[in-house]
Write an enzyme that holds these catalytic residues in place. Structure first.
Site, PDB file in Angstrom:
ATOM      1  N   LYS A   1      46.668  32.673   9.289  1.00 56.79           N
ATOM      2  CA  LYS A   1      46.046  33.014  10.566  1.00 56.79           C
ATOM      3  C   LYS A   1      46.436  34.445  10.913  1.00 56.79           C
ATOM      4  O   LYS A   1      47.613  34.754  11.081  1.00 56.79           O
ATOM      5  CB  LYS A   1      46.507  32.058  11.651  1.00 56.79           C
ATOM      6  CG  LYS A   1      45.947  32.423  13.011  1.00 56.79           C
ATOM      7  CD  LYS A   1      46.207  31.366  14.026  1.00 56.79           C
ATOM      8  CE  LYS A   1      45.691  31.814  15.384  1.00 56.79           C
ATOM      9  NZ  LYS A   1      45.877  30.787  16.391  1.00 56.79           N
TER      10      LYS A   1
ATOM     11  N   ARG B   1      39.954  33.291  24.138  1.00 63.78           N
ATOM     12  CA  ARG B   1      40.960  33.337  25.210  1.00 63.78           C
ATOM     13  C   ARG B   1      40.277  33.225  26.568  1.00 63.78           C
ATOM     14  O   ARG B   1      40.842  32.675  27.504  1.00 63.78           O
ATOM     15  CB  ARG B   1      41.840  34.577  25.063  1.00 63.78           C
ATOM     16  CG  ARG B   1      42.684  34.442  23.779  1.00 63.78           C
ATOM     17  CD  ARG B   1      43.711  35.526  23.559  1.00 63.78           C
ATOM     18  NE  ARG B   1      44.260  35.380  22.207  1.00 63.78           N
ATOM     19  CZ  ARG B   1      44.761  36.369  21.480  1.00 63.78           C
ATOM     20  NH1 ARG B   1      44.809  37.604  21.980  1.00 63.78           N
ATOM     21  NH2 ARG B   1      45.244  36.142  20.276  1.00 63.78           N
TER      22      ARG B   1
ATOM     23  N   LYS C   1      50.453  39.108  19.529  1.00 62.17           N
ATOM     24  CA  LYS C   1      50.863  37.982  18.678  1.00 62.17           C
ATOM     25  C   LYS C   1      51.279  38.443  17.273  1.00 62.17           C
ATOM     26  O   LYS C   1      51.389  37.634  16.351  1.00 62.17           O
ATOM     27  CB  LYS C   1      49.739  36.944  18.626  1.00 62.17           C
ATOM     28  CG  LYS C   1      49.399  36.355  20.011  1.00 62.17           C
ATOM     29  CD  LYS C   1      48.541  35.101  19.920  1.00 62.17           C
ATOM     30  CE  LYS C   1      48.283  34.511  21.314  1.00 62.17           C
ATOM     31  NZ  LYS C   1      47.576  33.212  21.290  1.00 62.17           N
TER      32      LYS C   1
ATOM     33  N   GLU D   1      52.236  32.095   2.449  1.00 58.07           N
ATOM     34  CA  GLU D   1      52.144  31.135   3.554  1.00 58.07           C
ATOM     35  C   GLU D   1      51.461  29.829   3.087  1.00 58.07           C
ATOM     36  O   GLU D   1      51.875  28.734   3.426  1.00 58.07           O
ATOM     37  CB  GLU D   1      51.337  31.722   4.718  1.00 58.07           C
ATOM     38  CG  GLU D   1      52.077  32.757   5.551  1.00 58.07           C
ATOM     39  CD  GLU D   1      53.017  32.128   6.579  1.00 58.07           C
ATOM     40  OE1 GLU D   1      53.210  30.906   6.552  1.00 58.07           O
ATOM     41  OE2 GLU D   1      53.563  32.878   7.408  1.00 58.07           O
TER      42      GLU D   1
ATOM     43  N   LYS E   1      41.819  31.985   8.822  1.00 62.43           N
ATOM     44  CA  LYS E   1      41.210  32.312  10.116  1.00 62.43           C
ATOM     45  C   LYS E   1      41.525  33.744  10.507  1.00 62.43           C
ATOM     46  O   LYS E   1      42.697  34.127  10.411  1.00 62.43           O
ATOM     47  CB  LYS E   1      41.802  31.343  11.139  1.00 62.43           C
ATOM     48  CG  LYS E   1      41.433  31.597  12.573  1.00 62.43           C
ATOM     49  CD  LYS E   1      42.161  30.625  13.417  1.00 62.43           C
ATOM     50  CE  LYS E   1      41.864  30.851  14.868  1.00 62.43           C
ATOM     51  NZ  LYS E   1      42.618  29.968  15.697  1.00 62.43           N
TER      52      LYS E   1
ATOM     53  N   SER F   1      35.627  32.611  17.461  1.00 61.94           N
ATOM     54  CA  SER F   1      34.824  32.920  18.649  1.00 61.94           C
ATOM     55  C   SER F   1      34.165  34.301  18.575  1.00 61.94           C
ATOM     56  O   SER F   1      32.989  34.448  18.908  1.00 61.94           O
ATOM     57  CB  SER F   1      35.694  32.819  19.900  1.00 61.94           C
ATOM     58  OG  SER F   1      36.833  33.661  19.796  1.00 61.94           O
TER      59      SER F   1
ATOM     60  N   TYR G   1      31.337  27.482  15.908  1.00 58.04           N
ATOM     61  CA  TYR G   1      30.646  27.239  17.177  1.00 58.04           C
ATOM     62  C   TYR G   1      29.141  27.201  16.976  1.00 58.04           C
ATOM     63  O   TYR G   1      28.406  26.923  17.923  1.00 58.04           O
ATOM     64  CB  TYR G   1      31.020  28.335  18.190  1.00 58.04           C
ATOM     65  CG  TYR G   1      32.518  28.409  18.387  1.00 58.04           C
ATOM     66  CD1 TYR G   1      33.168  27.461  19.177  1.00 58.04           C
ATOM     67  CD2 TYR G   1      33.287  29.371  17.740  1.00 58.04           C
ATOM     68  CE1 TYR G   1      34.551  27.488  19.328  1.00 58.04           C
ATOM     69  CE2 TYR G   1      34.662  29.415  17.889  1.00 58.04           C
ATOM     70  CZ  TYR G   1      35.290  28.466  18.674  1.00 58.04           C
ATOM     71  OH  TYR G   1      36.653  28.482  18.808  1.00 58.04           O
TER      72      TYR G   1
HETATM   73  C1  PBG Z   1      45.673  29.314  19.556  1.00 57.15           C
HETATM   74  C2  PBG Z   1      44.374  29.461  18.908  1.00 57.15           C
HETATM   75  C3  PBG Z   1      43.546  30.584  18.974  1.00 57.15           C
HETATM   76  C4  PBG Z   1      42.386  30.245  18.322  1.00 57.15           C
HETATM   77  C5  PBG Z   1      42.526  28.946  17.853  1.00 57.15           C
HETATM   78  N1  PBG Z   1      43.775  28.484  18.197  1.00 57.15           N
HETATM   79  C6  PBG Z   1      43.732  31.878  19.673  1.00 57.15           C
HETATM   80  C7  PBG Z   1      44.885  32.702  19.357  1.00 57.15           C
HETATM   81  O1  PBG Z   1      45.635  32.483  18.425  1.00 57.15           O
HETATM   82  O2  PBG Z   1      45.083  33.644  20.124  1.00 57.15           O
HETATM   83  C8  PBG Z   1      41.202  31.133  18.210  1.00 57.15           C
HETATM   84  C9  PBG Z   1      39.914  30.467  17.937  1.00 57.15           C
HETATM   85  C10 PBG Z   1      38.728  31.319  18.119  1.00 57.15           C
HETATM   86  O3  PBG Z   1      38.809  32.534  18.373  1.00 57.15           O
HETATM   87  O4  PBG Z   1      37.634  30.759  18.013  1.00 57.15           O
HETATM   88  N2  PBG Z   1      46.768  29.040  18.859  1.00 57.15           N
END
Ligand code: PBG
Length: 330
Positions: free
Chosen positions: A202, A212, A224, A240, A255, A281, A320
């Site tokens: 991730k 968010r 983050k 990982e 992701k 997203s 989505y």
């Molecule tokens: C949180 C999480 C996030 C997403 C999925 N789980 C956001 C982040 O890590 O800030 C993002 C999903 C998306 O953007 O569709 N742990």
């Protein structure tokens, strides 16, 4: 100079001559069965609200979410993934609402298991929907996300979701060692059949911004980058992935998806576990925004994005774009 037929024996276009031949030559396919629908929860009853940042996507109260899940499942979607947008006044420094058995996610899981028992319910494991500061873990006085303290919280959250009947837990927090502690806790509490889908790679991505907004969280400080991965790295992603496999993950996930197709393909080579990808997203929202400006066709570009993700090696895709793809497939 024009080549003579004799000089050109190989003509790849013969395999593209008509749709029937193109079907035979097609190397990979996208079906409803490949897709996981992320769904957003809100408190209350009979409530649906459109999310400004993600055109066409809604937040649902539990009753409406169950109805939506039924419709999706009837159309061949095997699984959904749950995200809560909880009231801000319930959020605290530790994110303690994450392990409230009466919380939005466990309540929804119980209802879903009752009403749509054959659907696979996945829930995201991380604290960010629940913390007042918006980080995925527990923050110490130096404003650092404390890995090992967070593991304890993730275990609590996992056990509450598993007890509610969740089929698969999807840790998205990127703490070290979380797959191992969650696996051990599940097994020692009789939840041997609850699976772990680990977001192994991730990345610290700007493509999460619309999400968010969807869960109504904002980072109070910092970013983050101390837990999510550096977008420049691929060898670290393999590390990982192998660690998560060793710790007992059942499935892995990369992701975001489109900027990381090389990572999907490389991890697929290195592991024998199923590998998924999360078309996030921002990847969805930018296509929808361009569509709304008349710059491109959302349905076609979403399909092309997802088939590209499958071609790179993804066995399943969180997206989505479910409704656009279902329309196209039917
Ligand atoms: C949180 C999480 C996030 C997403 C999925 N789980 C956001 C982040 O890590 O800030 C993002 C999903 C998306 O953007 O569709 N742990």
């Amino acid at each position: 100079m024009v080549l003579t037929t004799f000089e050109m024996l190989k003509r790849p276009r013969r395999n593209r001559l008509k749709a029937s031949i193109r079907h035979l030559a097609q190397e990979c396919t996208l079906t409803a069965n490949d897709l996981v629908a992320p769904l957003f929860l809100i408190p209350g009853e009979k409530k649906r609200e459109l999310i400004d940042e993600m055109p066409g996507i809604e937040r649902y109260s539990v009753d409406c979410l169950v109805k939506e899940a039924e419709i999706l499942h009837a159309q061949g979607i095997p699984a959904i993934d749950l995200f809560p947008a909880i009231d801000p006044f319930i959020k605290d420094h530790e994110g303690s609402e994450a392990w409230n058995p009466q919380g939005l996610v466990p309540t929804a899981i119980r209802e879903l298991k009752q009403e749509v028992p054959s659907m696979c319910v996945i829930a995201d494991i991380a604290l960010d929907p629940y913390t007042s500061h918006g980080h995925d873990g527990i923050v110490n006085d130096r404003e650092e996300v404390d890995n090992d303290l967070t593991l304890e919280a993730l275990v609590r959250q996992s056990l509450v979701y598993a007890d509610a009947g969740c089929d698969i837990l999807a840790p998205s927090d990127m703490m070290d060692g979380r797959v191992k502690v969650i696996r051990e806790a599940l097994d020692s509490h009789g939840f041997q059949n609850v699976g772990i889908l680990s977001y192994c790679a991730k990345y610290a991505s700007a493509f999460y911004a619309p999400f968010r907004g969807a869960i109504q969280t904002n980072l109070a400080f910092g970013d983050k980058a101390t837990y999510q991965m550096n977008p420049s790295n691929i060898r670290e992603a393999i590390r990982e992935a192998l660690l998560d496999e060793e710790e007992g993950a059942d499935m892995l996930m990369v992701k975001p998806a489109l900027p990381y197709l090389d990572v999907i393909s490389k991890i697929k080579e290195k592991t024998t576990l199923p590998v998924g990808a999360y078309h996030v997203s921002g990847e969805y929202a930018m296509i929808m925004a361009a569509h709304e400006k008349g710059l491109l066709d959302a349905q076609k570009t979403l399909f092309e994005s997802l088939i590209g993700i499958k071609r790179a090696g993804a066995d399943f895709i969180f997206t989505y774009a479910i409704n656009q793809i279902l329309d196209l497939l039917n």
